[in-house]
Write a protein that holds these residues in place. Structure first.
Motif, short mmCIF file in Angstrom:
data_model
loop_
_atom_site.label_atom_id
_atom_site.label_comp_id
_atom_site.label_asym_id
_atom_site.label_seq_id
_atom_site.Cartn_x
_atom_site.Cartn_y
_atom_site.Cartn_z
N MET A 167 0.92 -1.30 -0.01
CA MET A 167 0.19 0.20 0.09
C MET A 167 0.97 1.09 -0.02
O MET A 167 0.36 2.26 -0.57
CB MET A 167 -1.05 0.02 1.24
CG MET A 167 -1.96 -0.86 1.03
SD MET A 167 -3.41 -0.83 2.23
CE MET A 167 -2.50 -1.22 3.70
N ALA A 168 2.05 1.16 0.45
CA ALA A 168 2.92 2.35 0.65
C ALA A 168 3.50 2.70 -0.71
O ALA A 168 3.57 4.16 -0.95
CB ALA A 168 4.12 2.21 1.70
N VAL A 169 3.47 1.90 -1.70
CA VAL A 169 4.09 2.25 -3.08
C VAL A 169 2.80 2.07 -3.95
O VAL A 169 2.91 2.33 -5.06
CB VAL A 169 4.97 1.31 -3.55
CG1 VAL A 169 6.35 1.05 -2.84
CG2 VAL A 169 4.24 -0.34 -3.62
N GLY A 170 1.55 2.28 -3.34
CA GLY A 170 0.42 2.38 -4.38
C GLY A 170 -0.06 1.28 -4.83
O GLY A 170 -0.84 1.17 -6.00
N GLU A 171 0.22 0.06 -4.54
CA GLU A 171 -0.45 -1.24 -5.14
C GLU A 171 -1.30 -1.81 -4.09
O GLU A 171 -1.59 -1.67 -3.05
CB GLU A 171 0.87 -2.24 -5.15
CG GLU A 171 1.90 -1.96 -6.15
CD GLU A 171 2.80 -2.78 -6.08
OE1 GLU A 171 2.97 -3.56 -5.59
OE2 GLU A 171 3.93 -2.83 -6.90
N LEU A 172 -2.27 -2.49 -4.92
CA LEU A 172 -3.31 -3.28 -4.19
C LEU A 172 -2.67 -4.47 -3.51
O LEU A 172 -2.54 -5.29 -4.22
CB LEU A 172 -4.43 -3.54 -5.08
CG LEU A 172 -5.73 -3.98 -4.44
CD1 LEU A 172 -6.37 -3.25 -3.46
CD2 LEU A 172 -6.92 -4.36 -5.52
N PRO A 173 -2.87 -4.88 -2.16
CA PRO A 173 -2.11 -5.91 -1.53
C PRO A 173 -3.07 -7.05 -1.78
O PRO A 173 -3.46 -7.95 -0.89
CB PRO A 173 -1.76 -5.52 -0.29
CG PRO A 173 -3.10 -4.37 0.36
CD PRO A 173 -3.29 -3.77 -1.27
N THR A 174 -3.35 -7.64 -3.04
CA THR A 174 -4.24 -8.71 -3.14
C THR A 174 -3.70 -9.94 -2.58
O THR A 174 -4.61 -10.49 -1.88
CB THR A 174 -4.40 -8.86 -4.78
OG1 THR A 174 -4.78 -7.62 -5.37
CG2 THR A 174 -5.30 -9.72 -5.05
N VAL A 175 -2.70 -10.36 -2.71
CA VAL A 175 -2.07 -11.58 -2.22
C VAL A 175 -2.08 -11.59 -0.72
O VAL A 175 -2.38 -12.45 -0.05
CB VAL A 175 -0.55 -11.93 -2.80
CG1 VAL A 175 -0.15 -13.12 -2.29
CG2 VAL A 175 -0.75 -12.14 -4.49
N ALA A 176 -1.62 -10.57 -0.33
CA ALA A 176 -1.32 -10.29 1.11
C ALA A 176 -2.86 -10.46 1.86
O ALA A 176 -3.02 -10.91 2.83
CB ALA A 176 -0.74 -9.07 1.71
N MET A 177 -3.71 -9.65 1.18
CA MET A 177 -5.11 -9.93 1.59
C MET A 177 -5.64 -11.27 1.77
O MET A 177 -6.32 -11.83 2.55
CB MET A 177 -6.02 -8.86 1.05
CG MET A 177 -5.79 -7.42 1.25
SD MET A 177 -6.59 -6.32 0.29
CE MET A 177 -8.19 -6.77 -0.06
N LEU A 178 -5.62 -12.04 0.50
CA LEU A 178 -6.05 -13.44 0.53
C LEU A 178 -5.19 -14.12 1.47
O LEU A 178 -5.94 -15.14 2.03
CB LEU A 178 -5.71 -13.74 -1.15
CG LEU A 178 -6.65 -13.27 -1.95
CD1 LEU A 178 -6.43 -13.59 -3.28
CD2 LEU A 178 -8.43 -13.45 -1.66
N GLU A 179 -3.79 -13.96 1.50
CA GLU A 179 -3.23 -14.66 2.67
C GLU A 179 -3.73 -14.60 3.95
O GLU A 179 -3.71 -15.53 4.64
CB GLU A 179 -1.64 -14.37 2.73
CG GLU A 179 -0.90 -14.97 1.70
CD GLU A 179 0.65 -14.36 1.70
OE1 GLU A 179 1.38 -15.27 2.55
OE2 GLU A 179 1.16 -13.62 1.24
N GLY A 180 -4.14 -13.43 4.37
CA GLY A 180 -4.65 -13.26 5.88
C GLY A 180 -6.15 -13.96 5.79
O GLY A 180 -6.32 -14.46 6.91
N VAL A 181 -6.88 -13.92 4.77
CA VAL A 181 -8.24 -14.85 4.82
C VAL A 181 -7.63 -16.11 5.12
O VAL A 181 -8.33 -16.79 5.84
CB VAL A 181 -8.81 -14.81 3.49
CG1 VAL A 181 -10.11 -15.81 3.50
CG2 VAL A 181 -9.38 -13.20 3.24
N ILE A 182 -6.84 -16.79 4.20
CA ILE A 182 -6.34 -18.00 4.58
C ILE A 182 -5.72 -18.29 6.08
O ILE A 182 -6.07 -19.40 6.56
CB ILE A 182 -5.30 -18.72 3.49
CG1 ILE A 182 -5.79 -18.77 2.14
CG2 ILE A 182 -4.58 -20.01 3.67
CD1 ILE A 182 -4.81 -18.98 0.78
N LEU A 183 -4.98 -17.49 6.43
CA LEU A 183 -4.50 -17.63 7.76
C LEU A 183 -5.46 -17.59 8.72
O LEU A 183 -5.61 -18.25 9.94
CB LEU A 183 -3.59 -16.54 8.07
CG LEU A 183 -2.09 -16.54 7.40
CD1 LEU A 183 -1.30 -15.23 7.52
CD2 LEU A 183 -1.36 -17.80 7.75
#
Length: 145
Positions: free
Chosen positions: A64-80
């Protein structure tokens, strides 16, 4: 209706499998070591989950700091989150599935596969979507005749 039937079978078969495994392991190593193993896997799973959750949150913030959508990180959060629930559920089968989700390369490969198959579609906030109605912005004024 097939989804409801599948969920019903999962909620019926998984506890039966867990009971079977607990009885088999208890018969081999004894009752107290089995209880210890169940508690130990829950504690170990919670510790690993916390560690990997912090790492995932850090990656999401960096994206998010570089302006990208953290898609993989958000989905990793769901899996976690799902793996945490499985690890806190007493039993060896759910613990095994939960621990598999805590292996970062497996988790990320699963996410990439889900995204490639289009099971989950991700759109950036500013990017145009391929489907759906178009929105045309403009101003109007009413002129009297």
């Amino acid at each position: 209706m097939p989804i409801l039937r599948s969920l019903f079978l999962l909620f019926l078969l998984i506890p039966l499998l867990e009971i079977y495994l607990l009885i088999k392991v208890g018969g081999v190593v004894g009752a107290w070591p089995t209880v210890f193993l169940v508690v130990f896997t829950a504690v170990l799973g919670a510790w690993l989950l916390r560690y990997q959750g912090v790492q995932t949150l850090t990656r999401a913030r960096r994206s998010m700091a570089v302006g990208e959508l953290p898609t993989v990180a958000m989905l990793e959060g769901v899996i976690l989150l799902l793996c945490g629930a499985l690890l806190l559920t007493p039993g060896f089968f759910t613990d095994a599935i939960g621990f598999l989700g805590l292996v970062p390369p497996l988790r990320q490969a699963m996410i990439v596969r889900v995204l490639e198959r289009g099971i989950i579609q991700v759109h950036s906030p500013g990017a145009p979507r391929e489907r759906g109605p178009s929105v045309i912005e403009g101003n109007f004024r009413r002129e009297e005749e």
